[in-house]
Design a protein around this motif. Structure first.
Motif, PDB file in Angstrom:
ATOM      1  N   UNK A 192      29.043-110.196 -36.427  1.00  0.00           N
ATOM      2  CA  UNK A 192      28.186-110.755 -37.452  1.00  0.00           C
ATOM      3  C   UNK A 192      28.030-112.294 -37.389  1.00  0.00           C
ATOM      4  N   UNK A 193      29.243-112.858 -37.041  1.00  0.00           N
ATOM      5  CA  UNK A 193      29.142-114.483 -37.020  1.00  0.00           C
ATOM      6  C   UNK A 193      28.220-114.837 -35.970  1.00  0.00           C
ATOM      7  N   UNK A 194      28.088-113.893 -34.606  1.00  0.00           N
ATOM      8  CA  UNK A 194      27.169-114.213 -33.815  1.00  0.00           C
ATOM      9  C   UNK A 194      25.955-113.387 -33.622  1.00  0.00           C
ATOM     10  N   UNK A 195      25.484-113.211 -34.807  1.00  0.00           N
ATOM     11  CA  UNK A 195      24.058-112.882 -35.056  1.00  0.00           C
ATOM     12  C   UNK A 195      23.731-111.378 -34.836  1.00  0.00           C
ATOM     13  N   UNK A 196      24.858-110.630 -34.598  1.00  0.00           N
ATOM     14  CA  UNK A 196      24.511-109.089 -34.669  1.00  0.00           C
ATOM     15  C   UNK A 196      24.267-108.497 -36.113  1.00  0.00           C
ATOM     16  N   UNK A 197      23.625-107.537 -36.135  1.00  0.00           N
ATOM     17  CA  UNK A 197      23.331-106.655 -37.251  1.00  0.00           C
ATOM     18  C   UNK A 197      24.466-105.765 -37.274  1.00  0.00           C
ATOM     19  N   UNK A 198      25.414-105.930 -38.185  1.00  0.00           N
ATOM     20  CA  UNK A 198      26.549-104.956 -38.337  1.00  0.00           C
ATOM     21  C   UNK A 198      26.725-104.180 -39.540  1.00  0.00           C
ATOM     22  N   UNK A 199      26.709-102.784 -39.405  1.00  0.00           N
ATOM     23  CA  UNK A 199      26.612-102.137 -40.386  1.00  0.00           C
ATOM     24  C   UNK A 199      28.340-101.309 -40.522  1.00  0.00           C
ATOM     25  N   UNK A 200      29.039-101.433 -41.372  1.00  0.00           N
ATOM     26  CA  UNK A 200      30.328-100.903 -41.353  1.00  0.00           C
ATOM     27  C   UNK A 200      30.199 -99.732 -42.444  1.00  0.00           C
ATOM     28  N   UNK A 201      30.533 -98.445 -41.881  1.00  0.00           N
ATOM     29  CA  UNK A 201      30.574 -97.231 -42.759  1.00  0.00           C
ATOM     30  C   UNK A 201      31.998 -96.827 -43.026  1.00  0.00           C
ATOM     31  N   UNK A 202      32.315 -96.465 -44.125  1.00  0.00           N
ATOM     32  CA  UNK A 202      33.690 -96.070 -44.549  1.00  0.00           C
ATOM     33  C   UNK A 202      33.491 -94.400 -45.450  1.00  0.00           C
ATOM     34  N   UNK A 203      34.254 -93.564 -45.172  1.00  0.00           N
ATOM     35  CA  UNK A 203      34.405 -92.342 -45.677  1.00  0.00           C
ATOM     36  C   UNK A 203      34.681 -92.346 -46.996  1.00  0.00           C
ATOM     37  N   UNK A 204      35.463 -93.378 -47.688  1.00  0.00           N
ATOM     38  CA  UNK A 204      35.786 -93.629 -49.026  1.00  0.00           C
ATOM     39  C   UNK A 204      34.691 -93.748 -50.027  1.00  0.00           C
ATOM     40  N   UNK A 205      34.946 -93.925 -51.254  1.00  0.00           N
ATOM     41  CA  UNK A 205      34.035 -94.075 -52.232  1.00  0.00           C
ATOM     42  C   UNK A 205      33.595 -95.545 -52.543  1.00  0.00           C
ATOM     43  N   UNK A 206      34.316 -96.596 -51.947  1.00  0.00           N
ATOM     44  CA  UNK A 206      34.057 -97.737 -51.975  1.00  0.00           C
ATOM     45  C   UNK A 206      34.496 -98.631 -53.529  1.00  0.00           C
ATOM     46  N   UNK A 207      35.463 -97.576 -54.095  1.00  0.00           N
ATOM     47  CA  UNK A 207      35.863 -98.171 -55.533  1.00  0.00           C
ATOM     48  C   UNK A 207      36.848 -99.392 -55.249  1.00  0.00           C
ATOM     49  N   UNK A 208      37.494 -99.468 -54.382  1.00  0.00           N
ATOM     50  CA  UNK A 208      38.444-100.428 -53.911  1.00  0.00           C
ATOM     51  C   UNK A 208      37.767-101.471 -53.151  1.00  0.00           C
TER      52      UNK A 208
END
Length: 181
Positions: free
Chosen positions: A29-45
């Motif tokens: 990301x710091x080098x200009x790439x588009x980065x999507x990070x997917x996680x299986x959890x619910x994102x509550x933490x």
């Protein structure tokens, strides 16, 4: 056109795999790439490790345990479908997945999408049993042999895989942050 990467892991709670994936996501990301990070959890933490402001984190809400084998199979089909939608929506040039079961789900979810998938094993399979069904899915033509590459951390782990997978293995140890100047 800049490279678009999608990274997949079960969650961003504390742990070695989560740290390594966060370091990779932040570096790209710091080098200009588009980065999507997917996680299986619910994102509550919130993520245990800091993510660069340009890393797009999307929690799929697809984690959880199942009471019996039939429920587990149905839940995994829902996970694969949710993951496939999220990966397709992120329009990646490449997908990188971490951890055995998530790797298998990612390879199933990306089947037919025409996107290269790199899976990263973070454990030695001789000491980390993922269960018979998962083990069969990993070793058969269904998943790992279809990966663009399989990353392991040490040369000793390479021999634990069959020839079809060994041909795709790349040994890459964990990154070590550079010492401050």
């Amino acid at each position: 056109r800049q490279m678009n990467l999608t990274l997949v892991i079960s969650s961003l709670r504390g742990g070695g795999s989560e740290r390594v994936l966060s370091v990779m996501a932040n570096w790209w990301a710091a080098r200009g790439r588009t980065v999507t990070l997917l996680t299986m959890d619910d994102g509550s933490r919130p993520p245990f490790y800091r993510l660069h402001e340009k890393v797009r984190h999307r929690a799929l809400g697809a984690a959880g345990l199942s009471a019996h084998a039939a429920a587990a199979a149905a839940h995994n089909l829902r996970r694969v479908a949710a993951l496939r939608r999220a990966i397709r929506d992120s329009r990646p040039d490449a997908v990188i997945s971490f951890l055995d079961r998530t790797n298998i789900l990612t390879l199933l979810a990306t089947r037919g999408l025409g996107v290269p998938v790199v899976v990263s094993e973070r454990n030695d399979p001789a000491y980390h049993d993922i269960g018979r069904a998962w083990r069969l899915l990993r070793l058969r033509e269904i998943t790992y042999p279809r990966a663009a590459a399989v990353v392991v951390q040490t040369r000793g782990v390479v021999a634990r895989y069959g020839r079809a997978i060994r041909e795709k293995i790349r040994v890459i140890p964990n990154p070590v942050p550079a010492a401050p100047p």
